[in-house]
Design a protein around this motif. Sequence first.
Motif, PDB file in Angstrom:
ATOM      1  N   PRO A 113       0.816  -1.227   0.000  1.00 50.81           N
ATOM      2  CA  PRO A 113       0.000   0.000   0.000  1.00 50.81           C
ATOM      3  C   PRO A 113       0.848   1.275   0.000  1.00 50.81           C
ATOM      4  O   PRO A 113       0.432   2.289  -0.553  1.00 50.81           O
ATOM      5  N   ILE A 114       2.021   1.248   0.611  1.00 52.52           N
ATOM      6  CA  ILE A 114       2.882   2.429   0.605  1.00 52.52           C
ATOM      7  C   ILE A 114       3.343   2.740  -0.818  1.00 52.52           C
ATOM      8  O   ILE A 114       3.328   3.893  -1.263  1.00 52.52           O
ATOM      9  N   PHE A 115       3.750   1.711  -1.524  1.00 57.34           N
ATOM     10  CA  PHE A 115       4.167   1.904  -2.913  1.00 57.34           C
ATOM     11  C   PHE A 115       2.992   2.385  -3.767  1.00 57.34           C
ATOM     12  O   PHE A 115       3.148   3.269  -4.613  1.00 57.34           O
ATOM     13  N   ARG A 116       1.821   1.835  -3.525  1.00 60.36           N
ATOM     14  CA  ARG A 116       0.639   2.231  -4.307  1.00 60.36           C
ATOM     15  C   ARG A 116       0.296   3.701  -4.061  1.00 60.36           C
ATOM     16  O   ARG A 116       0.013   4.445  -5.015  1.00 60.36           O
ATOM     17  N   ASP A 117       0.332   4.135  -2.812  1.00 60.51           N
ATOM     18  CA  ASP A 117       0.021   5.535  -2.514  1.00 60.51           C
ATOM     19  C   ASP A 117       1.069   6.476  -3.110  1.00 60.51           C
ATOM     20  O   ASP A 117       0.728   7.547  -3.618  1.00 60.51           O
ATOM     21  N   ALA A 118       2.359   6.071  -3.048  1.00 57.50           N
ATOM     22  CA  ALA A 118       3.409   6.910  -3.635  1.00 57.50           C
ATOM     23  C   ALA A 118       3.243   7.034  -5.139  1.00 57.50           C
ATOM     24  O   ALA A 118       3.452   8.116  -5.715  1.00 57.50           O
ATOM     25  N   CYS A 119       2.827   5.960  -5.786  1.00 53.04           N
ATOM     26  CA  CYS A 119       2.627   5.996  -7.237  1.00 53.04           C
ATOM     27  C   CYS A 119       1.462   6.909  -7.609  1.00 53.04           C
ATOM     28  O   CYS A 119       1.563   7.717  -8.545  1.00 53.04           O
ATOM     29  N   HIS A 120       0.344   6.807  -6.917  1.00 55.49           N
ATOM     30  CA  HIS A 120      -0.804   7.659  -7.215  1.00 55.49           C
ATOM     31  C   HIS A 120      -0.475   9.130  -6.914  1.00 55.49           C
ATOM     32  O   HIS A 120      -0.908  10.031  -7.640  1.00 55.49           O
ATOM     33  N   HIS A 121       0.273   9.359  -5.854  1.00 61.28           N
ATOM     34  CA  HIS A 121       0.694  10.722  -5.531  1.00 61.28           C
ATOM     35  C   HIS A 121       1.562  11.300  -6.651  1.00 61.28           C
ATOM     36  O   HIS A 121       1.387  12.461  -7.061  1.00 61.28           O
ATOM     37  N   PHE A 122       2.466  10.494  -7.150  1.00 58.68           N
ATOM     38  CA  PHE A 122       3.326  10.934  -8.247  1.00 58.68           C
ATOM     39  C   PHE A 122       2.528  11.162  -9.530  1.00 58.68           C
ATOM     40  O   PHE A 122       2.718  12.169 -10.228  1.00 58.68           O
ATOM     41  N   LEU A 123       1.635  10.231  -9.868  1.00 55.34           N
ATOM     42  CA  LEU A 123       0.832  10.375 -11.088  1.00 55.34           C
ATOM     43  C   LEU A 123      -0.019  11.641 -11.046  1.00 55.34           C
ATOM     44  O   LEU A 123      -0.185  12.330 -12.060  1.00 55.34           O
ATOM     45  N   ARG A 124      -0.540  11.961  -9.885  1.00 54.05           N
ATOM     46  CA  ARG A 124      -1.373  13.151  -9.761  1.00 54.05           C
ATOM     47  C   ARG A 124      -0.553  14.418 -10.017  1.00 54.05           C
ATOM     48  O   ARG A 124      -0.999  15.322 -10.748  1.00 54.05           O
ATOM     49  N   HIS A 125       0.657  14.505  -9.457  1.00 55.73           N
ATOM     50  CA  HIS A 125       1.484  15.686  -9.645  1.00 55.73           C
ATOM     51  C   HIS A 125       2.014  15.782 -11.076  1.00 55.73           C
ATOM     52  O   HIS A 125       2.116  16.880 -11.629  1.00 55.73           O
ATOM     53  N   PHE A 126       2.339  14.655 -11.681  1.00 49.43           N
ATOM     54  CA  PHE A 126       2.821  14.702 -13.062  1.00 49.43           C
ATOM     55  C   PHE A 126       1.696  15.145 -13.999  1.00 49.43           C
ATOM     56  O   PHE A 126       1.914  15.948 -14.913  1.00 49.43           O
ATOM     57  N   ASP A 127       0.506  14.643 -13.765  1.00 46.58           N
ATOM     58  CA  ASP A 127      -0.633  15.024 -14.599  1.00 46.58           C
ATOM     59  C   ASP A 127      -0.934  16.515 -14.449  1.00 46.58           C
ATOM     60  O   ASP A 127      -1.235  17.202 -15.429  1.00 46.58           O
ATOM     61  N   LYS A 128      -0.802  17.005 -13.227  1.00 43.66           N
ATOM     62  CA  LYS A 128      -1.027  18.427 -12.995  1.00 43.66           C
ATOM     63  C   LYS A 128       0.021  19.274 -13.693  1.00 43.66           C
ATOM     64  O   LYS A 128      -0.289  20.323 -14.279  1.00 43.66           O
ATOM     65  N   MET A 129       1.285  18.829 -13.649  1.00 44.69           N
ATOM     66  CA  MET A 129       2.350  19.561 -14.335  1.00 44.69           C
ATOM     67  C   MET A 129       2.146  19.556 -15.836  1.00 44.69           C
ATOM     68  O   MET A 129       2.343  20.565 -16.522  1.00 44.69           O
ATOM     69  N   LEU A 130       1.723  18.408 -16.378  1.00 46.43           N
ATOM     70  CA  LEU A 130       1.586  18.280 -17.827  1.00 46.43           C
ATOM     71  C   LEU A 130       0.525  19.218 -18.376  1.00 46.43           C
ATOM     72  O   LEU A 130       0.640  19.702 -19.510  1.00 46.43           O
ATOM     73  N   VAL A 131      -0.515  19.492 -17.600  1.00 41.01           N
ATOM     74  CA  VAL A 131      -1.589  20.385 -18.063  1.00 41.01           C
ATOM     75  C   VAL A 131      -1.037  21.771 -18.365  1.00 41.01           C
ATOM     76  O   VAL A 131      -1.307  22.358 -19.419  1.00 41.01           O
ATOM     77  N   SER A 132      -0.238  22.309 -17.454  1.00 43.31           N
ATOM     78  CA  SER A 132       0.307  23.649 -17.663  1.00 43.31           C
ATOM     79  C   SER A 132       1.507  23.642 -18.601  1.00 43.31           C
ATOM     80  O   SER A 132       1.746  24.608 -19.329  1.00 43.31           O
ATOM     81  N   PHE A 133       2.268  22.547 -18.620  1.00 40.62           N
ATOM     82  CA  PHE A 133       3.462  22.479 -19.457  1.00 40.62           C
ATOM     83  C   PHE A 133       3.094  22.384 -20.930  1.00 40.62           C
ATOM     84  O   PHE A 133       3.748  22.993 -21.795  1.00 40.62           O
ATOM     85  N   GLU A 134       2.039  21.648 -21.241  1.00 39.90           N
ATOM     86  CA  GLU A 134       1.664  21.435 -22.632  1.00 39.90           C
ATOM     87  C   GLU A 134       1.239  22.719 -23.317  1.00 39.90           C
ATOM     88  O   GLU A 134       1.450  22.896 -24.524  1.00 39.90           O
ATOM     89  N   VAL A 135       0.663  23.647 -22.568  1.00 39.63           N
ATOM     90  CA  VAL A 135       0.137  24.877 -23.156  1.00 39.63           C
ATOM     91  C   VAL A 135       1.254  25.730 -23.738  1.00 39.63           C
ATOM     92  O   VAL A 135       1.096  26.350 -24.806  1.00 39.63           O
ATOM     93  N   VAL A 136       2.396  25.772 -23.076  1.00 39.12           N
ATOM     94  CA  VAL A 136       3.475  26.681 -23.471  1.00 39.12           C
ATOM     95  C   VAL A 136       4.646  25.965 -24.123  1.00 39.12           C
ATOM     96  O   VAL A 136       5.523  26.611 -24.695  1.00 39.12           O
TER      97      VAL A 136
END
Length: 331
Positions: free
Chosen positions: A279-302
């Motif tokens: 479960p620790i690995f699973r939570d770390a992965c979802h936490h990472f995926l959420r931040h990467f997805d958030k970064m990609l939204v703003s990064f793709e625009v510019v």
Amino acid sequence: MVRWKMVERPNIPAVAIAPSRTEVIALILSVGWMTAVSVFFWAVPTNLAGEGFDSLRFVLTLMAVFLPVVMIWVAAVAARSAKIMRTEAQILHEAIDTLRDNVMTERQGNPLTTDASVERKLTQIAQATKKPEAPLATFTSSRESGGKLEITSVKTIPPEQPTLAFDVQPEDNTPPLPRVDLIRALNFPDTESDAIGFAALRKALKDRTARQLVQASQDVLTLLSQDGIYMDDLQPDRSRPELWRRFAQGERGRAIGALGGVRDRTSLALTTARMREDPIFRDACHHFLRHFDKMLVSFEVVATDAELIQMSDTRTARSFMLLGRVTGAFD
């Protein structure tokens, strides 16, 4: 990066060169056979009076004398060759084991995959605190037409403490992080002497959004390395920039599935198994995926197409491809 060390080939043991027990036995058998045959032909008359030279009898005599000797030495040479091959195989196995130990030692000392080394270097660069977040049960995202990112999960994430109006945060006075530095920070420094990489990482740690993603990526890379999964070993299929743009804009389905370009079955199987059991690995992965997805939204625009390609080739993006395919983020 893994540094390969030259392994010296050990010398063949002296036992493989000196006369062996088999050769001594073959020599004794040869001498004994020739002695016995000589005595036999000496005691038995071979040419009767009045008869001429019998060539057939002479050939058969030679075969009776020398053919067994030849067969004995063929067997001795075959036994010697087999012993040399066994010795060479043992030496080869020892060299392979030594090389494998050297590789594992280098990997364990790699600053990109060792938890203690990464923590020490990041601490020296900047004092960044990691805020605990509630675990995510699943990773799904949807975006409205205005580009707003919404994260849905089984468990809710408590909002961070609001910043007081009179408190001046360090991030307020920090200029926006250049895209080239963000890309370098997401790839992490290659070696301890990578001054450009550490400079970009230092800048990223001063940016709030980039710092959260870098720390989440560091945690995931460290956890993956515990199972022997390293991003430098993966060779994912390169996706076109328009696929990254369509994914950032919220499109999902088979057309976007090419983003999960990691084809290594061993890495996929190990990651899937650990996602189910840890479960620790699973939570770390979802936490990472959420931040990467958030970064990609703003990064793709510019970002330009070339910058999207560079970003997709970073270690952080490769881990996103691996974990995204395991969790079904591209479906």
